[in-house]
Write a protein that holds these residues in place. Sequence first.
Motif, PDB file in Angstrom:
ATOM      1  N   PRO A  63       0.712  -1.070   0.084  1.00 28.96           N
ATOM      2  CA  PRO A  63       0.006   0.075  -0.051  1.00 28.96           C
ATOM      3  C   PRO A  63       0.865   1.296  -0.200  1.00 28.96           C
ATOM      4  CG  PRO A  63       0.007  -0.945   2.206  1.00 28.96           C
ATOM      5  CD  PRO A  63       0.806  -2.172   1.306  1.00 28.96           C
ATOM      6  N   GLN A  64       0.362   2.301  -0.638  1.00 29.10           N
ATOM      7  CA  GLN A  64       1.166   3.445  -0.761  1.00 29.10           C
ATOM      8  C   GLN A  64       0.994   4.586   0.568  1.00 29.10           C
ATOM      9  OE1 GLN A  64      -0.040   5.037  -4.542  1.00 29.10           O
ATOM     10  NE2 GLN A  64       1.869   4.502  -5.235  1.00 29.10           N
ATOM     11  N   THR A  65       1.497   3.939   1.829  1.00 29.78           N
ATOM     12  CA  THR A  65       1.480   4.498   2.990  1.00 29.78           C
ATOM     13  C   THR A  65       2.515   4.589   3.637  1.00 29.78           C
ATOM     14  OG1 THR A  65      -0.021   4.796   5.195  1.00 29.78           O
ATOM     15  CG2 THR A  65       0.656   2.608   4.256  1.00 29.78           C
ATOM     16  N   ARG A  66       2.659   5.671   4.378  1.00 26.25           N
ATOM     17  CA  ARG A  66       3.780   5.975   5.239  1.00 26.25           C
ATOM     18  C   ARG A  66       3.509   5.785   6.782  1.00 26.25           C
ATOM     19  NH1 ARG A  66       7.431   4.023   2.360  1.00 26.25           N
ATOM     20  NH2 ARG A  66       9.272   5.803   2.528  1.00 26.25           N
ATOM     21  N   ASN A  67       2.240   5.324   7.153  1.00 26.81           N
ATOM     22  CA  ASN A  67       1.889   5.040   8.469  1.00 26.81           C
ATOM     23  C   ASN A  67       2.326   4.019   8.861  1.00 26.81           C
ATOM     24  OD1 ASN A  67      -0.259   3.995  10.423  1.00 26.81           O
ATOM     25  ND2 ASN A  67      -0.895   6.127  10.241  1.00 26.81           N
ATOM     26  N   THR A  68       3.270   3.798   9.895  1.00 27.50           N
ATOM     27  CA  THR A  68       4.020   2.657  10.282  1.00 27.50           C
ATOM     28  C   THR A  68       2.773   1.342  10.929  1.00 27.50           C
ATOM     29  OG1 THR A  68       5.803   3.687  10.975  1.00 27.50           O
ATOM     30  CG2 THR A  68       5.452   1.637  12.155  1.00 27.50           C
ATOM     31  N   GLU A  69       1.830   2.128  11.646  1.00 27.73           N
ATOM     32  CA  GLU A  69       0.835   1.124  11.957  1.00 27.73           C
ATOM     33  C   GLU A  69       0.092   0.498  10.931  1.00 27.73           C
ATOM     34  OE1 GLU A  69      -1.904   2.277  14.846  1.00 27.73           O
ATOM     35  OE2 GLU A  69      -0.575   3.587  16.096  1.00 27.73           O
ATOM     36  N   GLU A  70      -0.086   0.875   9.787  1.00 29.37           N
ATOM     37  CA  GLU A  70      -0.934   0.668   8.359  1.00 29.37           C
ATOM     38  C   GLU A  70       0.157  -0.420   7.955  1.00 29.37           C
ATOM     39  OE1 GLU A  70      -2.497   3.653   5.844  1.00 29.37           O
ATOM     40  OE2 GLU A  70      -3.429   4.559   7.685  1.00 29.37           O
ATOM     41  N   LEU A  71       1.513   0.088   7.811  1.00 32.21           N
ATOM     42  CA  LEU A  71       2.468  -0.871   7.298  1.00 32.21           C
ATOM     43  C   LEU A  71       2.405  -2.252   8.153  1.00 32.21           C
ATOM     44  CD1 LEU A  71       5.178   1.487   6.255  1.00 32.21           C
ATOM     45  CD2 LEU A  71       3.740   0.177   4.601  1.00 32.21           C
ATOM     46  N   VAL A  72       2.547  -2.099   9.337  1.00 35.32           N
ATOM     47  CA  VAL A  72       2.813  -3.445  10.239  1.00 35.32           C
ATOM     48  C   VAL A  72       1.514  -4.225  10.029  1.00 35.32           C
ATOM     49  CG1 VAL A  72       2.924  -4.267  12.668  1.00 35.32           C
ATOM     50  CG2 VAL A  72       4.465  -2.556  11.853  1.00 35.32           C
ATOM     51  N   SER A  73       0.474  -3.816  10.091  1.00 33.84           N
ATOM     52  CA  SER A  73      -0.619  -4.484   9.754  1.00 33.84           C
ATOM     53  C   SER A  73      -0.791  -5.117   8.568  1.00 33.84           C
ATOM     54  CB  SER A  73      -2.017  -3.489   9.944  1.00 33.84           C
ATOM     55  OG  SER A  73      -3.194  -4.127   9.808  1.00 33.84           O
TER      56      SER A  73
END
Length: 129
Positions: A63-73
């Motif tokens: 996904p194109q996100t830099r949000n760490t929680e979203e990446l870990v999930s």
Amino acid sequence: MQNHTHICFLDNKLINLVTPLLDTHIPSNEVIVFVEQTELAKLDAIRAVLNPRGICLNFKVMPQTRNTEELVSYFHQEIDSLVTHNHKTLYAFNASCGDRQHVLAMYEVVRAYEFECFMVEPNSDELHW
């Protein structure tokens, strides 16, 4: 025969991704590369090197996100799916490639699954587990 799969990210230093896969001392017959949508065209060059050696390249678009929680999930979901469907596969995370945010998020996830982790030291080309 047990499957040995490397997990890594794509970046501009393709040597850090390819070298461990070609090293005869490190078992590997598959690599799963996590890529951004804009990087997909780069996979053809890697596939051209790996396929003749019997190493299968698969990929997952991140996904194109830099949000760490979203990446870990996201990484937890992907790794959990891999482990659930391929429970006899041995996985190793190549932490040599990718940006730090992705590598750190993935490292957090793979340690929960007790995967082996390694990195290639760029200045000496040494492998560290």
